[in-house]
Design a protein around this motif. Structure first.
Motif, PDB file in Angstrom:
ATOM      1  N   ALA A  25       4.930  33.032  35.776  1.00 38.89           N
ATOM      2  CA  ALA A  25       5.267  32.523  34.448  1.00 38.89           C
ATOM      3  C   ALA A  25       4.010  32.125  33.680  1.00 38.89           C
ATOM      4  CB  ALA A  25       6.224  31.341  34.559  1.00 38.89           C
ATOM      5  N   LEU A  26       3.061  31.466  34.359  1.00 37.97           N
ATOM      6  CA  LEU A  26       1.813  31.084  33.686  1.00 37.97           C
ATOM      7  C   LEU A  26       0.988  32.312  33.302  1.00 37.97           C
ATOM      8  CD1 LEU A  26       0.415  27.953  35.554  1.00 37.97           C
ATOM      9  CD2 LEU A  26       1.461  28.058  33.299  1.00 37.97           C
ATOM     10  N   LEU A  27       0.904  33.282  34.203  1.00 40.81           N
ATOM     11  CA  LEU A  27       0.160  34.503  33.894  1.00 40.81           C
ATOM     12  C   LEU A  27       0.799  35.254  32.732  1.00 40.81           C
ATOM     13  CD1 LEU A  27      -0.680  35.690  37.509  1.00 40.81           C
ATOM     14  CD2 LEU A  27      -2.328  34.886  35.792  1.00 40.81           C
ATOM     15  N   GLY A  79      -0.924  24.892  36.127  1.00 40.72           N
ATOM     16  CA  GLY A  79      -2.189  25.519  35.789  1.00 40.72           C
ATOM     17  C   GLY A  79      -2.580  26.540  36.832  1.00 40.72           C
ATOM     18  N   CYS A  80      -3.450  27.464  36.437  1.00 39.83           N
ATOM     19  CA  CYS A  80      -3.926  28.472  37.380  1.00 39.83           C
ATOM     20  C   CYS A  80      -5.328  28.920  37.008  1.00 39.83           C
ATOM     21  CB  CYS A  80      -2.984  29.672  37.431  1.00 39.83           C
ATOM     22  SG  CYS A  80      -2.850  30.605  35.891  1.00 39.83           S
ATOM     23  N   TRP A  97      -5.642  28.980  32.885  1.00 39.47           N
ATOM     24  CA  TRP A  97      -4.538  28.702  31.960  1.00 39.47           C
ATOM     25  C   TRP A  97      -3.830  27.436  32.410  1.00 39.47           C
ATOM     26  CZ3 TRP A  97      -3.480  30.473  27.324  1.00 39.47           C
ATOM     27  CH2 TRP A  97      -2.230  30.259  26.764  1.00 39.47           C
ATOM     28  N   THR A  98      -3.535  26.588  31.456  1.00 38.28           N
ATOM     29  CA  THR A  98      -2.765  25.374  31.703  1.00 38.28           C
ATOM     30  C   THR A  98      -1.512  25.436  30.848  1.00 38.28           C
ATOM     31  OG1 THR A  98      -4.795  24.118  32.088  1.00 38.28           O
ATOM     32  CG2 THR A  98      -2.825  22.850  31.639  1.00 38.28           C
ATOM     33  N   ASP A  99      -0.390  25.055  31.427  1.00 33.90           N
ATOM     34  CA  ASP A  99       0.856  24.983  30.674  1.00 33.90           C
ATOM     35  C   ASP A  99       0.598  24.141  29.424  1.00 33.90           C
ATOM     36  OD1 ASP A  99       3.357  23.879  29.700  1.00 33.90           O
ATOM     37  OD2 ASP A  99       4.270  24.602  31.543  1.00 33.90           O
ATOM     38  N   ALA A 110     -10.172  20.180  36.561  1.00 31.05           N
ATOM     39  CA  ALA A 110      -9.960  20.095  38.008  1.00 31.05           C
ATOM     40  C   ALA A 110      -9.949  21.490  38.634  1.00 31.05           C
ATOM     41  CB  ALA A 110      -8.653  19.355  38.310  1.00 31.05           C
ATOM     42  N   LEU A 111      -9.303  22.449  37.979  1.00 33.37           N
ATOM     43  CA  LEU A 111      -9.296  23.823  38.483  1.00 33.37           C
ATOM     44  C   LEU A 111     -10.711  24.401  38.500  1.00 33.37           C
ATOM     45  CD1 LEU A 111      -6.090  25.100  36.681  1.00 33.37           C
ATOM     46  CD2 LEU A 111      -6.450  25.161  39.161  1.00 33.37           C
TER      47      LEU A 111
END
Length: 166
Positions: A25-27, A79-80, A97-99, A110-111
Motif C-alpha cells: 500500500a505504501l509503495l 513508512g518504508c 515514503w511515510t504515510d 528514523a528510517l
C-alpha cells in the motif's frame, strides 16, 4: 505530536503477509504520487509502469536482493525505505515514503538512520540516492543527514542526485 520512538523500524524479509500488505500500500501510494507529480497521473497501481507495478504487487520478489526497512506503529506500516545491496562499496537508498497521516513525527529520519547504520555495518563507503527536485522537504532531510548534491548518474530531467560518504 507523536514521538517516533513509538515506531519500530524492522527489516522485512517478505515473510510477514500483513507487513507485506502494508508495504504494498505504501509503495503504491509512493508510485502513484510520483507519477502524478511528474505530470503522468495514473488511476491506480494496475496502470503503473511494469517495474513499479511489480514492486506493488509482489514486493518480496521485486525487492528480494535489497534490504527493505519498514516503520511499524503497533501493527500498522507507516513508512518504508529500500537499500540496494552493496556493489563495490556503494549502496543506493530508494523508496523512502511515510504515510501522509504519520508525517512530521521523525519516521523518515528514523528510517534513514537505520539505513545508514546498515550500510556502514555492511562495509559500504558511499550511499547515494536520487530525489525529484520538487520534493524540497526530502532534499532538506537528506542535506541534514550529510548528503550533498553530486553529478547525476541518471539522465531524467528534474532528478537531483545526492550522495554521502560513510
Amino acid at each position: 505530536m507523536t514521538d517516533h520512538r513509538e515506531v519500530a523500524i524492522v527489516r522485512w524479509h517478505g515473510r510477514t503477509p500483513s507487513v507485506g500488505d502494508g508495504l504494498s500500500a505504501l509503495l503504491a501510494a509512493y508510485h502513484l504520487q510520483t507519477e502524478a507529480e511528474k505530470g503522468a497521473p495514473v488511476a491506480d497501481a494496475d496502470d503503473l509502469p511494469d517495474r513499479y507495478r511489480a514492486e506493488v504487487t509482489d514486493p518480496g520478489t521485486a525487492l528480494a536482493d535489497d534490504l527493505v526497512l519498514v516503520a511499524l506503529r503497533e501493527d500498522d506500516v507507516v513508512g518504508c525505505l529500500v537499500v540496494t545491496s552493496a556493489d563495490d562499496g556503494l549502496s543506493e537508498i530508494k523508496r523512502l515514503w511515510t504515510d501522509p497521516e504519520a508525517r512530521g513525527q521523525g519516521i523518515a529520519s528514523a528510517l534513514m538512520s537505520a539505513a545508514l547504520r546498515h550500510a556502514a555495518e555492511s562495509g559500504v563507503h558511499t550511499v547515494r540516492l536520487s530525489v525529484w527536485e520538487w520534493r524540497t522537504g526530502a532534499i532538506a532531510l537528506y542535506e541534514r543527514l550529510g548528503f550533498a548534491v553530486t553529478r547525476s548518474w541518471d539522465e531524467r530531467e528534474q532528478l537531483v542526485c545526492m550522495q554521502r560518504t560513510l
